[in-house]
Design a protein around this motif. Sequence first.
Motif, PDB file in Angstrom:
ATOM      1  N   LYS A 286       0.824  -1.216   0.000  1.00 42.23           N
ATOM      2  CA  LYS A 286       0.000   0.000   0.000  1.00 42.23           C
ATOM      3  C   LYS A 286       0.853   1.258   0.000  1.00 42.23           C
ATOM      4  O   LYS A 286       0.599   2.194  -0.726  1.00 42.23           O
ATOM      5  CB  LYS A 286      -0.920  -0.009   1.221  1.00 42.23           C
ATOM      6  N   LEU A 287       1.874   1.249   0.834  1.00 42.48           N
ATOM      7  CA  LEU A 287       2.706   2.441   0.949  1.00 42.48           C
ATOM      8  C   LEU A 287       4.157   2.025   0.780  1.00 42.48           C
ATOM      9  O   LEU A 287       4.706   1.299   1.608  1.00 42.48           O
ATOM     10  CB  LEU A 287       2.459   3.072   2.335  1.00 42.48           C
ATOM     11  N   SER A 288       4.751   2.443  -0.277  1.00 47.46           N
ATOM     12  CA  SER A 288       6.163   2.126  -0.508  1.00 47.46           C
ATOM     13  C   SER A 288       6.741   3.146  -1.479  1.00 47.46           C
ATOM     14  O   SER A 288       6.005   3.838  -2.177  1.00 47.46           O
ATOM     15  CB  SER A 288       6.314   0.708  -1.065  1.00 47.46           C
ATOM     16  N   VAL A 289       8.062   3.218  -1.500  1.00 50.08           N
ATOM     17  CA  VAL A 289       8.727   4.097  -2.457  1.00 50.08           C
ATOM     18  C   VAL A 289       9.490   3.187  -3.413  1.00 50.08           C
ATOM     19  O   VAL A 289      10.276   2.348  -2.968  1.00 50.08           O
ATOM     20  CB  VAL A 289       9.736   5.048  -1.766  1.00 50.08           C
TER      21      VAL A 289
ATOM     22  N   ALA B  19      13.857  13.352  -2.376  1.00 52.49           N
ATOM     23  CA  ALA B  19      12.508  12.753  -2.431  1.00 52.49           C
ATOM     24  C   ALA B  19      12.282  11.843  -1.225  1.00 52.49           C
ATOM     25  O   ALA B  19      11.204  11.861  -0.619  1.00 52.49           O
ATOM     26  CB  ALA B  19      12.350  11.965  -3.731  1.00 52.49           C
ATOM     27  N   LEU B  20      13.312  11.081  -0.868  1.00 49.44           N
ATOM     28  CA  LEU B  20      13.195  10.191   0.284  1.00 49.44           C
ATOM     29  C   LEU B  20      13.066  10.994   1.582  1.00 49.44           C
ATOM     30  O   LEU B  20      12.327  10.621   2.485  1.00 49.44           O
ATOM     31  CB  LEU B  20      14.409   9.254   0.371  1.00 49.44           C
ATOM     32  N   GLN B  21      13.785  12.113   1.623  1.00 44.83           N
ATOM     33  CA  GLN B  21      13.709  12.982   2.806  1.00 44.83           C
ATOM     34  C   GLN B  21      12.284  13.511   2.967  1.00 44.83           C
ATOM     35  O   GLN B  21      11.749  13.549   4.079  1.00 44.83           O
ATOM     36  CB  GLN B  21      14.708  14.141   2.642  1.00 44.83           C
ATOM     37  N   THR B  22      11.665  13.868   1.843  1.00 44.13           N
ATOM     38  CA  THR B  22      10.277  14.365   1.886  1.00 44.13           C
ATOM     39  C   THR B  22       9.341  13.269   2.395  1.00 44.13           C
ATOM     40  O   THR B  22       8.477  13.529   3.230  1.00 44.13           O
ATOM     41  CB  THR B  22       9.847  14.819   0.463  1.00 44.13           C
TER      42      THR B  22
END
Lengths: 152, 132
Positions: free
Chosen positions: A58-61, A101-104
């Motif tokens: 559901k939630l991943s980067v 982007a990961l920091q965000t």
Amino acid sequence: MRRSSEDTLETPITQMIDIVFLLIIFFVVTASVDKDLVDDTISLAQAKNTNAETTAKKLSVTINMKMARDSQGRKVMLGGRPKILYNIALQEKSLDGIRQALQTVKNDTGNFVPVLIRVDKDVEYRYIDELLAKAVARVGFTKVSIVAIGNE
Amino acid sequence: MRTRKSEALAVPMSSMIDIVFLLLIYFIVTMEDEIPEAHLSINLPSPGSKKENDSQPKLLELQVYKNELRLRGKLMSYEEIDSFFKRFGGMDKDTTVMVQVSQHARAQDLVTALDLCRKHGFNNLNVLSIND
């Protein structure tokens, strides 16, 4: 007069079907937007013993990583090393852009979000290590998975 | 008059078939084979210092080089490592596998090693890089 009244009572089936089908096409096209964000130009490695994921996380980067190639399929070299392209949801980014982007994501949801790395099977580990060290681990993400083609 | 009424009630089959065929062609053209994706989870080295009271975890060291695998430093084929893991089938599945990866190994080599560990139930996979 009678004939005219009969004509007006008819349901315009053809036009109605036309509109219904147009609506169906509209919903089908807009519903498949997410699917199109998968970078299918990446040639994933094979993991013949691992079962494929049956449900999408559901939630991943998802970070896509591949070697830049010219029109004839040759590796593009930059400063003596192959040029590596990174993208998140088909938005091309630099290594620093990935880190930002990961920091965000971390600021918005925390670092428990799993990071999936879809990497071209021919990419050398040093570049994966670079991504892990300079972006993923640096921001503080610890749940990392390498994506491969698994068993159905 | 009667003929006209029956004509008006008829469903326009030919136009409906036209649209149905157009939809069918659309779905066939846009259909894609979904790639079955497997997610191989790895643990990254933690920047935190080691706790004093930590018990020594069971470790298994697997080195990954370009087109070759080594178990505790010994060069072995994929099949040999596979049968080694099989022979020690009763091994604690909580054993931590330290997957040490050469800088020159390819993603496929890493995935092969991780896949082999997963095949034998090892899910605690720590990935480190070898500076070679």
